[in-house]
Design a protein around this motif. Structure first.
Motif, PDB file in Angstrom:
ATOM      1  N   ARG A   1       0.843  -1.181   0.000  1.00 49.26           N
ATOM      2  CA  ARG A   1       0.000   0.000   0.000  1.00 49.26           C
ATOM      3  C   ARG A   1       0.877   1.229   0.000  1.00 49.26           C
ATOM      4  O   ARG A   1       1.908   1.267   0.649  1.00 49.26           O
ATOM      5  N   VAL A   2       0.474   2.237  -0.740  1.00 52.09           N
ATOM      6  CA  VAL A   2       1.240   3.466  -0.869  1.00 52.09           C
ATOM      7  C   VAL A   2       0.381   4.628  -0.407  1.00 52.09           C
ATOM      8  O   VAL A   2      -0.691   4.846  -0.954  1.00 52.09           O
ATOM      9  N   VAL A   3       0.817   5.354   0.595  1.00 49.53           N
ATOM     10  CA  VAL A   3       0.149   6.576   1.012  1.00 49.53           C
ATOM     11  C   VAL A   3       1.216   7.606   1.294  1.00 49.53           C
ATOM     12  O   VAL A   3       2.153   7.344   2.050  1.00 49.53           O
ATOM     13  N   ARG A   4       1.097   8.772   0.710  1.00 55.88           N
ATOM     14  CA  ARG A   4       2.135   9.784   0.806  1.00 55.88           C
ATOM     15  C   ARG A   4       1.730  10.866   1.790  1.00 55.88           C
ATOM     16  O   ARG A   4       0.567  11.209   1.919  1.00 55.88           O
ATOM     17  N   ARG A   5       2.724  11.454   2.473  1.00 54.63           N
ATOM     18  CA  ARG A   5       2.456  12.652   3.241  1.00 54.63           C
ATOM     19  C   ARG A   5       2.040  13.760   2.295  1.00 54.63           C
ATOM     20  O   ARG A   5       2.582  13.886   1.197  1.00 54.63           O
ATOM     21  N   ARG A   6       1.099  14.589   2.661  1.00 57.58           N
ATOM     22  CA  ARG A   6       0.569  15.583   1.744  1.00 57.58           C
ATOM     23  C   ARG A   6       0.786  16.994   2.270  1.00 57.58           C
ATOM     24  O   ARG A   6       0.915  17.231   3.468  1.00 57.58           O
TER      25      ARG A   6
ATOM     26  N   LEU B   1      -7.204   4.524  -4.838  1.00 54.72           N
ATOM     27  CA  LEU B   1      -6.894   3.719  -6.021  1.00 54.72           C
ATOM     28  C   LEU B   1      -6.408   2.353  -5.576  1.00 54.72           C
ATOM     29  O   LEU B   1      -5.503   2.252  -4.740  1.00 54.72           O
ATOM     30  N   VAL B   2      -6.995   1.303  -6.129  1.00 51.35           N
ATOM     31  CA  VAL B   2      -6.496  -0.060  -5.949  1.00 51.35           C
ATOM     32  C   VAL B   2      -5.808  -0.456  -7.247  1.00 51.35           C
ATOM     33  O   VAL B   2      -6.385  -0.327  -8.333  1.00 51.35           O
ATOM     34  N   ALA B   3      -4.563  -0.925  -7.147  1.00 51.90           N
ATOM     35  CA  ALA B   3      -3.782  -1.225  -8.342  1.00 51.90           C
ATOM     36  C   ALA B   3      -3.149  -2.599  -8.238  1.00 51.90           C
ATOM     37  O   ALA B   3      -2.954  -3.144  -7.148  1.00 51.90           O
ATOM     38  N   ALA B   4      -2.818  -3.158  -9.391  1.00 57.87           N
ATOM     39  CA  ALA B   4      -2.139  -4.448  -9.463  1.00 57.87           C
ATOM     40  C   ALA B   4      -0.633  -4.248  -9.423  1.00 57.87           C
ATOM     41  O   ALA B   4      -0.115  -3.213  -9.849  1.00 57.87           O
ATOM     42  N   ASP B   5       0.068  -5.253  -8.907  1.00 59.09           N
ATOM     43  CA  ASP B   5       1.525  -5.186  -8.808  1.00 59.09           C
ATOM     44  C   ASP B   5       2.164  -5.882 -10.002  1.00 59.09           C
ATOM     45  O   ASP B   5       1.910  -7.058 -10.257  1.00 59.09           O
ATOM     46  N   TYR B   6       3.003  -5.139 -10.717  1.00 57.21           N
ATOM     47  CA  TYR B   6       3.702  -5.680 -11.877  1.00 57.21           C
ATOM     48  C   TYR B   6       5.143  -6.056 -11.547  1.00 57.21           C
ATOM     49  O   TYR B   6       5.869  -6.513 -12.412  1.00 57.21           O
TER      50      TYR B   6
ATOM     51  N   TYR C   1       6.489   2.845  -8.204  1.00 58.40           N
ATOM     52  CA  TYR C   1       5.984   3.627  -9.330  1.00 58.40           C
ATOM     53  C   TYR C   1       4.885   4.573  -8.873  1.00 58.40           C
ATOM     54  O   TYR C   1       4.909   5.777  -9.164  1.00 58.40           O
ATOM     55  N   TRP C   2       3.905   4.033  -8.160  1.00 59.54           N
ATOM     56  CA  TRP C   2       2.782   4.862  -7.735  1.00 59.54           C
ATOM     57  C   TRP C   2       3.205   5.922  -6.721  1.00 59.54           C
ATOM     58  O   TRP C   2       2.635   7.025  -6.704  1.00 59.54           O
ATOM     59  N   ALA C   3       4.189   5.624  -5.881  1.00 57.69           N
ATOM     60  CA  ALA C   3       4.669   6.634  -4.932  1.00 57.69           C
ATOM     61  C   ALA C   3       5.212   7.850  -5.674  1.00 57.69           C
ATOM     62  O   ALA C   3       4.951   9.002  -5.294  1.00 57.69           O
ATOM     63  N   ASN C   4       5.950   7.624  -6.741  1.00 54.07           N
ATOM     64  CA  ASN C   4       6.499   8.730  -7.527  1.00 54.07           C
ATOM     65  C   ASN C   4       5.385   9.525  -8.210  1.00 54.07           C
ATOM     66  O   ASN C   4       5.419  10.757  -8.250  1.00 54.07           O
ATOM     67  N   VAL C   5       4.397   8.822  -8.766  1.00 55.26           N
ATOM     68  CA  VAL C   5       3.285   9.503  -9.430  1.00 55.26           C
ATOM     69  C   VAL C   5       2.506  10.348  -8.427  1.00 55.26           C
ATOM     70  O   VAL C   5       2.184  11.519  -8.680  1.00 55.26           O
TER      71      VAL C   5
ATOM     72  N   PHE D   1      -3.163  13.092 -15.520  1.00 62.07           N
ATOM     73  CA  PHE D   1      -1.756  13.118 -15.120  1.00 62.07           C
ATOM     74  C   PHE D   1      -1.128  11.731 -15.252  1.00 62.07           C
ATOM     75  O   PHE D   1      -0.006  11.585 -15.755  1.00 62.07           O
ATOM     76  N   VAL D   2      -1.850  10.707 -14.822  1.00 59.63           N
ATOM     77  CA  VAL D   2      -1.352   9.331 -14.910  1.00 59.63           C
ATOM     78  C   VAL D   2      -1.013   8.976 -16.360  1.00 59.63           C
ATOM     79  O   VAL D   2      -0.008   8.307 -16.633  1.00 59.63           O
ATOM     80  N   TYR D   3      -1.854   9.438 -17.298  1.00 60.13           N
ATOM     81  CA  TYR D   3      -1.664   9.081 -18.697  1.00 60.13           C
ATOM     82  C   TYR D   3      -0.798  10.081 -19.465  1.00 60.13           C
ATOM     83  O   TYR D   3      -0.770  10.053 -20.701  1.00 60.13           O
TER      84      TYR D   3
END
Length: 436
Positions: free
Chosen positions: A9-14, A49-54, A65-69, A338-340
């Motif tokens: 799980r990824v959660v960033r400080r905001r 967002l729920v995402a799959a792990d590649y 990847y998602w942490a950077n985005v 932004f993701v795309y």
């Protein structure tokens, strides 16, 4: 699905009012979705967002990847917080279904299928979310595959195509060249068998991913799961002829190795290729890294067809979806724009050896020396055909293919009978989907 991985799980400080909120959650490994207790002003919105792990390990998990985005997005949008929960491909579709069934749908889910949710009226159409430029940037055949009833609900997120991999060392030892026709493929396999190769042609029709190998062969024989009008045609004459040839000319001649195709899974076939035990097999980009890591010298060519290289190859896509339940359509759309972006699509594709789903990123990759390994797969993408994922019946049909298709190539097996039973499942599933 085109990949697999772990659960994180990824959660960033905001940022709120220009400063970082202290004590917020950061990159925590958890098993469930939930808030981390970071507050904000009355205008703040939290997107889930729920995402799959590649990734193949924690070192390259999609968590990173998602942490950077998310970092980059939240820096520019201080009133939006994005929480990302990443699960393995073994779990992600089930997790999302459990959340939806519990009335706690995420705002976005990056998963393997979307049609059931779209049919139930749970998803935003892409038209309601993305900017015109972002939506127009999707590769045409991928965007078309994301439609239900003419409306796009599935937004392609990752793509892959298939090529025929061959072991250069084994081919040189057998004195053969890569095949372009079925007849040449069978002759090459016979020469490899004569040299003692364990799997001259690995034919994984086991329950893990039989629907993929099946589709590639159906396309190479001029058929497919559906006809040109989009209706199921599983037991078409072309498809029956294809599996009759496989039964008689490959399996029946002992050219597919010691494990019966119906018991051979794709992952095991890939591992055997990386171990130098396979002469030829259909593979996607991830096999390049596996084989190279083991020191296997390999080549890649288009899948042979009856009279020459196959005119259409199999493509696979995974999907981004957006649920209407929480009413965050505007914020979801801005985040997905932004993701795309070209930068983010390229970063993801390069990290996980997958194909970009947008035209802009594909054009950049096609001209970049750093992406030479992926370019043969990229060239196949415009010619690719995808599973009929826009049909809510596809899940049942795919499961039936996995269960039955191996029997079609056994000694005494009936391709017409097996394909006919799968066709019957398709008719029943289509009837149930339409309420008939």
């Amino acid at each position: 699905m085109v990949w697999g991985g772990t659960a994180v799980r990824v959660v960033r400080r905001r940022r709120v009012g220009g400063g970082l909120v202290s004590g917020a959650c950061v990159l925590a490994l958890v098993a469930t979705v939930g808030g981390c207790g970071v507050g904000g002003g009355s205008g703040d919105v939290t997107l889930r967002l729920v995402a799959a792990d590649y990734g193949t390990s924690s070192a390259n998990s999609s968590e990173k990847y998602w942490a950077n985005v998310v970092d980059a997005y939240e820096d520019a949008h201080p009133d939006v917080r994005v929480e990302v929960s990443v699960y393995s491909w073994n779990d992600v579709d089930r997790r999302v279904k459990e959340m939806v069934d519990a009335g706690d749908a995420p705002d976005m889910a990056q998963i393997g299928a979307y049609a059931d949710y779209a049919a139930d009226g749970l998803l935003y159409p892409a038209d309601d979310l993305l900017s015109i430029s972002a939506q127009a940037d999707f590769a045409a055949q991928l965007a078309d595959a994301g439609r239900v009833g003419g409306t796009q609900y599935g937004m392609p997120f990752a793509a892959s195509t298939r090529l025929l991999f061959y072991n250069k060392t084994l081919f040189q030892r057998a004195g053969i060249t890569p095949p372009t026709t079925w007849e040449e493929l069978a002759a090459d396999a016979a020469a490899l068998k004569a040299e003692g190769v364990k799997y001259p042609y690995a034919l994984p029709l086991g329950p893990e991913e039989a629907q993929a190998e099946t589709m590639q062969w159906l396309l190479s024989g001029g058929g497919g799961y559906t006809d040109q009008a989009g209706a199921y045609a599983v037991d078409s004459p072309e498809n029956v002829e294809t599996f009759t040839w496989l039964r008689d000319e490959l399996v029946g001649e002992g050219l597919t190795g010691p494990v019966a195709p119906g018991k051979l899974n794709r992952a095991d076939a890939f591992s055997a290729f990386a171990a130098g035990e396979v002469g030829m097999l259909n593979g996607h980009p991830s096999l390049m890294r596996m084989a190279a890591d083991k020191g296997v010298k390999f080549g890649m060519v288009p899948m042979p067809g009856v009279d020459g290289p196959t005119k259409a190859t199999m493509g696979v896509a995974d999907w981004m979806t957006a649920f209407k339940e929480n009413g965050h359509g505007r914020e979801v759309g801005e985040f997905l724009d932004f993701v795309y972006s070209e930068e983010n699509v390229l970063a993801f594709s390069r990290e996980y050896q997958l194909l970009p789903v947008t035209n802009s990123a594909s054009q950049t990759m096609a001209g970049a020396d750093t992406d030479k390994d992926l370019q043969p797969f990229l060239e196949e993408l415009p010619l690719s055909e995808l599973y009929p994922v826009g049909k809510t019946s596809w899940a049942a049909v795919s499961a039936d293919v996995k269960r039955r298709i191996g029997a079609a190539v056994t000694s005494g097996g009936s391709p017409a009978g097996v394909l006919g039973k799968i066709a019957g499942t398709a008719v029943s599933a289509e009837g149930a989907a339409s309420g008939a």
